[in-house]
Design an enzyme around this catalytic site. Structure first.
Site, mmCIF file in Angstrom:
data_model
loop_
_atom_site.group_PDB
_atom_site.id
_atom_site.type_symbol
_atom_site.label_atom_id
_atom_site.label_comp_id
_atom_site.label_asym_id
_atom_site.label_seq_id
_atom_site.Cartn_x
_atom_site.Cartn_y
_atom_site.Cartn_z
ATOM 1 N N ARG A 1 -2.267 1.724 4.019
ATOM 2 C CA ARG A 1 -1.421 2.748 3.408
ATOM 3 C C ARG A 1 -1.848 4.103 3.954
ATOM 4 N NH1 ARG A 1 1.591 -0.639 2.310
ATOM 5 N NH2 ARG A 1 2.541 -1.203 0.323
ATOM 6 N N GLU B 1 4.763 9.463 4.408
ATOM 7 C CA GLU B 1 5.795 8.570 4.878
ATOM 8 C C GLU B 1 7.129 8.808 4.170
ATOM 9 O OE1 GLU B 1 3.728 4.816 5.534
ATOM 10 O OE2 GLU B 1 5.615 3.852 5.008
ATOM 11 N N HIS C 1 5.908 1.651 10.143
ATOM 12 C CA HIS C 1 5.590 0.735 9.035
ATOM 13 C C HIS C 1 6.290 -0.621 9.203
ATOM 14 C CE1 HIS C 1 4.084 0.682 4.603
ATOM 15 N NE2 HIS C 1 4.028 -0.502 5.143
HETATM 16 C C1 GLV Z 1 3.840 -3.438 3.179
HETATM 17 O O1 GLV Z 1 3.311 -2.407 3.488
HETATM 18 C C2 GLV Z 1 3.523 -4.209 2.042
HETATM 19 O O2 GLV Z 1 2.729 -3.774 1.198
HETATM 20 O O3 GLV Z 1 4.092 -5.312 1.913
#
Ligand code: GLV
Ligand code: GLV
Length: 323
Positions: free
Chosen positions: A237, A266, A284
């Site tokens: 993250r 983000e 991502h």
């Molecule tokens: C993606 O970042 C997730 O947490 O599935």
């Protein structure tokens, strides 16, 4: 009953839900505003959320109609779980099914940044490859084999990522909340504290969830501890890294480079970060394979279906509300 899906997910999940319930999907690429969320929370029995949906205490306090929030992600820092638990709203995620995909993307980033793949690819694509000349000196990178790999957070994804190092004969250092004897036994791996990991690793890859404890875990001081020749990989993250401190470290050569799939603000990626050529930036896509996304969609649907039958969903994050 009525199910709302806040963003397009694979059809297989939507079809599964439609067998039993009325399903509406937000087909826009932009997410819902707060007011729109409030309204959906009144109208629907279940919501399938994505990680960019911020579900805070205030929204949850007005969600008495909601029987389940099914997050289409393994991470769930976008939902105030404690508040959901207080309001007795089950929250679910999609663990397990995206472990390998995300771990593989961390490897992708490691190779890409260490071997300058995006830059070299752009060069070849632009027709600038004219043979084995001087210009190719700009693509000299670093090896991965026999290096030290630091795994911050050896949970499911971090452990899978570490196991994938086997062919590269790397020394593994990892941090984890509990002992991992199977990792230590099967790999050349040792559990350390973060400081030792940062100091010794040639590649540092982040696999911890975002919590108050891991917010800015990689700050200016942590970046200074890293070797100047080391690379930072983040598929976890964004806010685990102090992004402004990272930009500084990349600019001043405090570390060699970074491979990032996630960002502090983000989907905004700061201009300054985009201008650097020792970073590889992805939007991502950790779990973005066809098979994995399908399984995530089915899993989110199964969680919704169970909750709407009045059962505890298989991937409930706050099972206490059922006891
Ligand atoms: C993606 O970042 C997730 O947490 O599935
Ligand atoms: C973390 O490693 C997870 O899969 O939750």
């Amino acid at each position: 009953m009525k199910v709302y899906v806040t963003r397009q997910i694979p059809q297989i999940g939507i079809d599964k839900l439609k067998q039993y319930h009325d399903v509406d999907v937000n087909w826009d690429s932009v997410g819902l505003s707060r007011d729109q969320f409030s309204a959906k929370f009144q109208e629907y029995d279940a919501i399938v959320t994505v990680l960019s949906d911020r579900i805070d205490r205030d929204l949850l306090s007005r969600a008495d109609h909601i029987k389940v929030l099914a997050n289409y992600a393994v991470g769930y820092d976008n939902i105030d779980l404690q508040a959901a638990t207080e309001y007795r709203i089950p929250v679910t995620n999609t663990p397990g099914v995206l472990t390998e995909s995300t771990a593989e993307l961390a490897w992708t980033l490691m190779f890409a940044v260490a071997r300058q793949v995006p830059k070299a690819e752009a060069f070849a694509r632009a027709g600038r490859f004219e043979g084995w000349g001087r210009s190719l000196l700009m693509f000299l990178g670093d090896d991965l084999s026999h290096k030290t790999l630091g795994v911050v957070g050896a949970g499911r994804i971090g452990s899978a990522f570490a196991r994938m190092s086997r062919g590269f004969d790397m020394k593994i250092l990892f941090t984890a909340n509990s002992p991992k004897p199977e990792l230590e036994k099967k790999l050349n791996a040792r559990q350390t504290d973060l400081e030792e990991l940062l100091t010794q690793s040639d590649f540092v890859s982040l696999h911890c969830p975002l919590t108050p404890k891991t917010h800015h875990l990689i700050n200016e001081k942590a970046l200074q501890l890293m070797k100047k020749s080391a690379y930072l990989i983040n598929t976890a993250r964004g806010p685990v890294v102090d992004e402004l401190a990272l930009i500084d470290a990349l600019k001043t050569g405090e570390i060699a480079g970074a491979g990032l799939d996630v960002y502090e603000w983000e989907p905004k990626i700061p201009e300054e970060l985009r201008a650097l050529d020792n970073v590889v930036l992805l939007p991502h896509i950790g779990s973005a394979t066809v098979a994995t996304r399908n399984r995530m969609a089915e899993m989110a649907a199964d969680n919704v279906l169970a909750a709407l039958r009045g059962e505890k969903p298989p991937n409930c994050l706050n099972p206490d509300i059922y006891s």
